[in-house]
Design an enzyme around this catalytic site. Structure first.
Site, PDB file in Angstrom:
ATOM      1  N   GLY A  78      39.076  38.020  43.854  1.00 23.98           N
ATOM      2  CA  GLY A  78      38.297  37.849  42.622  1.00 23.98           C
ATOM      3  C   GLY A  78      38.972  36.915  41.638  1.00 23.98           C
ATOM      4  NE  ARG A 142      36.126  40.053  46.492  1.00 23.59           N
ATOM      5  CZ  ARG A 142      37.097  40.440  45.671  1.00 23.59           C
ATOM      6  NH1 ARG A 142      38.297  40.712  46.164  1.00 23.59           N
ATOM      7  NH2 ARG A 142      36.874  40.555  44.384  1.00 23.59           N
ATOM      8  CG  ASP A 172      46.366  45.809  45.904  1.00 29.92           C
ATOM      9  OD1 ASP A 172      45.401  45.050  45.758  1.00 29.92           O
ATOM     10  OD2 ASP A 172      46.232  47.033  46.056  1.00 29.92           O
ATOM     11  CG  ASP A 173      44.068  44.823  49.848  1.00 29.86           C
ATOM     12  OD1 ASP A 173      44.959  45.682  49.952  1.00 29.86           O
ATOM     13  OD2 ASP A 173      42.857  45.089  49.742  1.00 29.86           O
ATOM     14  CE  LYS A 199      43.431  37.920  42.328  1.00 27.08           C
ATOM     15  NZ  LYS A 199      42.257  37.974  43.210  1.00 27.08           N
ATOM     16  CB  THR A 200      44.023  41.751  40.295  1.00 24.72           C
ATOM     17  OG1 THR A 200      42.803  42.460  40.099  1.00 24.72           O
ATOM     18  CG2 THR A 200      45.190  42.692  40.110  1.00 24.72           C
ATOM     19  CG  ASP A 202      40.585  45.252  39.263  1.00 25.36           C
ATOM     20  OD1 ASP A 202      39.814  44.624  38.504  1.00 25.36           O
ATOM     21  OD2 ASP A 202      40.240  45.646  40.392  1.00 25.36           O
ATOM     22  CE1 TYR A 240      18.440  52.024  20.335  1.00 28.98           C
ATOM     23  CE2 TYR A 240      19.490  50.178  19.200  1.00 28.98           C
ATOM     24  CZ  TYR A 240      18.350  50.794  19.716  1.00 28.98           C
ATOM     25  OH  TYR A 240      17.147  50.166  19.610  1.00 28.98           O
ATOM     26  CG  MET A 247      34.717  44.352  37.226  1.00 33.60           C
ATOM     27  SD  MET A 247      34.755  42.580  37.382  1.00 33.60           S
ATOM     28  CE  MET A 247      33.269  42.319  38.352  1.00 33.60           C
ATOM     29  N   GLY A 248      36.788  46.893  37.197  1.00 32.73           N
ATOM     30  CA  GLY A 248      38.048  47.449  37.675  1.00 32.73           C
ATOM     31  C   GLY A 248      37.679  48.320  38.857  1.00 32.73           C
ATOM     32  CD  GLU A 308      33.541  47.662  39.246  1.00 33.22           C
ATOM     33  OE1 GLU A 308      32.697  47.033  39.861  1.00 33.22           O
ATOM     34  OE2 GLU A 308      34.699  47.205  39.009  1.00 33.22           O
ATOM     35  CE1 TYR A 422      31.547  39.467  39.766  1.00 33.48           C
ATOM     36  CE2 TYR A 422      29.957  40.985  38.787  1.00 33.48           C
ATOM     37  CZ  TYR A 422      30.741  40.598  39.868  1.00 33.48           C
ATOM     38  OH  TYR A 422      30.732  41.315  41.031  1.00 33.48           O
ATOM     39  CD  GLU A 423      29.609  40.162  31.472  1.00 35.04           C
ATOM     40  OE1 GLU A 423      30.434  40.586  32.286  1.00 35.04           O
ATOM     41  OE2 GLU A 423      28.452  40.605  31.379  1.00 35.04           O
ATOM     42  NE  ARG A 425      35.318  38.226  38.682  1.00 36.68           N
ATOM     43  CZ  ARG A 425      35.037  38.433  39.960  1.00 36.68           C
ATOM     44  NH1 ARG A 425      35.614  39.437  40.587  1.00 36.68           N
ATOM     45  NH2 ARG A 425      34.196  37.676  40.599  1.00 36.68           N
TER      46      ARG A 425
HETATM   47  P1  FBP Z   1      40.616  41.269  42.873  1.00 37.49           P
HETATM   48  O1  FBP Z   1      41.218  42.603  43.128  1.00 37.49           O
HETATM   49  O2  FBP Z   1      40.427  40.451  44.088  1.00 37.49           O
HETATM   50  O3  FBP Z   1      41.363  40.533  41.809  1.00 37.49           O
HETATM   51  O4  FBP Z   1      39.153  41.492  42.266  1.00 37.49           O
HETATM   52  C1  FBP Z   1      38.912  42.478  41.329  1.00 37.49           C
HETATM   53  C2  FBP Z   1      37.462  42.550  40.907  1.00 37.49           C
HETATM   54  O5  FBP Z   1      37.206  41.684  39.833  1.00 37.49           O
HETATM   55  C3  FBP Z   1      37.106  43.989  40.554  1.00 37.49           C
HETATM   56  O6  FBP Z   1      37.372  44.268  39.205  1.00 37.49           O
HETATM   57  C4  FBP Z   1      35.655  44.074  40.918  1.00 37.49           C
HETATM   58  O7  FBP Z   1      35.304  45.393  41.269  1.00 37.49           O
HETATM   59  C5  FBP Z   1      35.556  43.162  42.102  1.00 37.49           C
HETATM   60  O8  FBP Z   1      36.586  42.220  41.970  1.00 37.49           O
HETATM   61  C6  FBP Z   1      34.233  42.450  42.215  1.00 37.49           C
HETATM   62  O9  FBP Z   1      34.234  41.701  43.387  1.00 37.49           O
HETATM   63  P2  FBP Z   1      33.251  40.482  43.703  1.00 37.49           P
HETATM   64  O10 FBP Z   1      33.768  39.307  42.957  1.00 37.49           O
HETATM   65  O11 FBP Z   1      33.402  40.296  45.163  1.00 37.49           O
HETATM   66  O12 FBP Z   1      31.884  40.867  43.243  1.00 37.49           O
END
Ligand code: FBP
Length: 549
Positions: A78, A142, A172-173, A199-200, A202, A240, A247-248, A308, A422-423, A425
């Protein structure tokens, strides 16, 4: 490439470097290392790269001449803000070592390495991407680099381009796979080094020796700005309840950091839900209780942050999902052949254990159907598609109706839903991420020059000024343990979840009651790139709390 006014100004920003990397670099070796657990097994799996020492770089008094070399780089997984600065730092780092060095980027992630899709990254290209967000300079993907055929195929292109080292920028992967690749190339004496970069967004690739993954700082600042804006709207209209999913994929670091920055009324932390063995009903009761208590004070509004990954941390949901994966697997799904869609839910409930059936029956129709029908390519329930923010608000609405009947609640409940992911990343990196990423890349160049392999680029002491950051390399095997993945026992880098006895969570837990009942919203505003350091260069609250001794 056409650039916005901010991009033009930002292109001139010169990221800061630790003093250790500003001249010729002296390599200082530490003690041999051990993996965090399962030492014997990891050692047996990595006979050539296990036990290496931690490396620290110091500024050398003498300057030296080095031979030129070529490097390949891959962006994996990601997007995370700052990836372009890792690459520009790596480019500047190798050019400083010898101006004849060359950098090749593999396109669209590890797939480009295996399929030999690449481009040379020249100064002109690099200059277009300095301090920008996104991974579009070479794209990301990926594809998992995990088997010998891929490693051998990749080696062909490395040989053709005379590449001495491959830098893999990933989570990590991807870094686990970088360690496996490093071991393999060492074993066959391929003469190619492999270096990883953390990187991430998360924030779950961190440990004793890696203080944070890049991208977390910027992404959480973007989300916190949005949450703050919503809170101001919420406090203006006072009508409201906003349910905001963040995300995460698994860990709750992003939601927790946003809570620390914005002080919402409620933030759910998945790791706490799991530790307390809370059911979905418990989570709903907790939220409904706060909604009712605020309503009693005339406040029919508020904000709820939801990580998430929550669903998979609720033990009862975990057990339900596991059984659904089994009952609806290719082997068994024919048991539901011919059943009409409207009868499917009842038919599925019949084959579940009583506990799982109770959880399944308590879910709103849409969510139950989503769990029953949508499958990923591996045949598993697509948990990430579940709109947890809507699920929770619907269940809270139901609970409040019951409470109203019982005379325990007298208020109005109207919900709005948001998902921020996505906003954030690909936002332009904050000064912190711009500097950190540039330093990680620049540092990786020195790890390559030092002939090291199986190391992760490491820049530490991150709450100090950038000049005082320390630089070096950590053997990736040091971060590994054995875990069962897809039914197999595998060596992997330990994922960092939120620690319930860690300073960030404790700070949140100490304040959350006050934030729930009183409206204590903070409005962080947008990321600032220019201005006083106190405004522009702040690290995340998580990092600051973790490092405040
Ligand atoms: P990475 O672990 O590869 O950095 O990605 C994290 C992430 O942004 C998560 O927060 C999210 O759940 C996921 O990727 C979304 O994946 P995709 O971009 O494939 O929709």
């Amino acid at each position: 490439m056409k650039k916005s006014v901010l991009q033009q100004a930002r292109a001139t920003y010169q990221p800061k470097l630790p003093v250790a990397l500003t001249g010729c670099v002296k390599v200082v070796e530490g003690e041999p290392t051990q993996s965090v657990a399962d030492q014997e097994e990891i050692k047996a799996l990595f006979p050539n790269t296990y036990g290496l020492p931690v490396i620290k770089f110091e500024k050398d008094a003498v300057s030296r001449q080095y031979e030129p070399f070529n490097v390949g780089v891959i962006l994996s997984g990601g997007q995370a803000p700052g990836g372009h600065n890792v690459i520009s730092g790596l480019f500047d780092g190798i050019k400083k070592i010898n101006s004849e060095c060359r950098l090749y980027g593999f396109l669209m992630g590890p797939g480009g390495f295996v399929n030999h899709d690449y481009m040379e990254l020249t100064a002109e290209i690099i200059d277009d991407y300095r301090n920008t967000g996104g991974f579009d300079i070479i794209g990301s993907g990926r594809t998992k680099l995990e088997n010998k055929e891929q490693f051998d195929k990749g080696l062909e292109i490395l040989r053709k381009l005379n590449i001495k080292a491959l830098v893999i920028i990933g989570g990590d992967d991807s870094n686990t796979n970088a360690a496996v690749l490093a071991e393999y190339y060492k074993k066959i004496d391929a003469g190619v080094q492999v270096i990883g970069c953390p990187k991430t967004i998360d924030g779950d690739l961190k440990n004793e020796v890696i203080e944070t993954s890049f991208g977390f700082d910027t992404a959480t600042k973007v989300y916190s700005e949005l949450v703050g804006n919503i809170q101001r709207d919420c406090n203006s209209a006072k009508k409201y309840w906003h349910f905001i999913k963040l995300m995460g994929r698994s860990a709750s670091h992003i939601a927790l950091e946003c809570a620390l920055q914005t002080q919402p009324n409620i933030c759910i932390v998945s790791e706490e839900v799991e530790a307390k063995r809370m059911t979905l009903n418990d989570v709903v009761d907790y939220i409904a209780g706060i909604v009712a208590a605020r309503a009693a004070k005339g406040n029919n509004f508020g904000t709820v942050l939801i990580p998430e990954g929550l669903i998979e941390f609720i033990p009862a949901m975990k057990s339900l999902i596991a059984q659904l994966n089994d009952e609806l697997s290719d082997k068994k799904k024919s048991q539901f052949d011919g059943i009409a869609r409207e009868d499917l839910r009842a038919a599925i409930a019949k084959v579940l254990t009583p506990e799982n059936a109770a959880t399944y029956n308590s879910l709103p129709e849409k969510v139950a159907l989503q769990l029953s029908l949508d499958r990923d390519p591996h045949g598993n329930v697509q948990v990430s598609l579940i709109e947890t923010e809507k699920l929770l608000s619907e269940l809270v609405d139901r609970r409040l109706a019951e409470m109203k009947k019982a005379g325990k609640y007298d208020g109005k409940f109207s919900a709005q839903h948001h998902f921020f992911g996505y906003e954030g990343r690909c936002a332009d990196p904050s000064n912190f991420d711009a500097d950190y990423c540039y330093a990680l890349g620049f540092n990786a160049a020195s790890l390559v020059n030092a002939g090291l392999t199986g190391y992760m680029s490491s820049v530490r002491n991150l709450t100090a000024e950038a000049a005082q950051w320390t630089a070096g390399g950590i053997p990736i095997t040091m971060m590994m343990n054995m875990e069962v993945r897809n039914g197999e026992n595998k060596p992997v880098i330990q994922k960092a979840l939120v620690e319930l006895d860690g300073a960030p969570f404790l700070h949140f837990a100490k304040n959350r009651e006050e934030w729930a009942m009183n409206t204590c919203y903070m409005y962080p505003g947008p990321i600032q790139y220019f201005g006083p350091s106190a405004v522009c260069d702040q690290p995340s609250k998580t990092l600051a709390l973790e490092q405040s001794k």
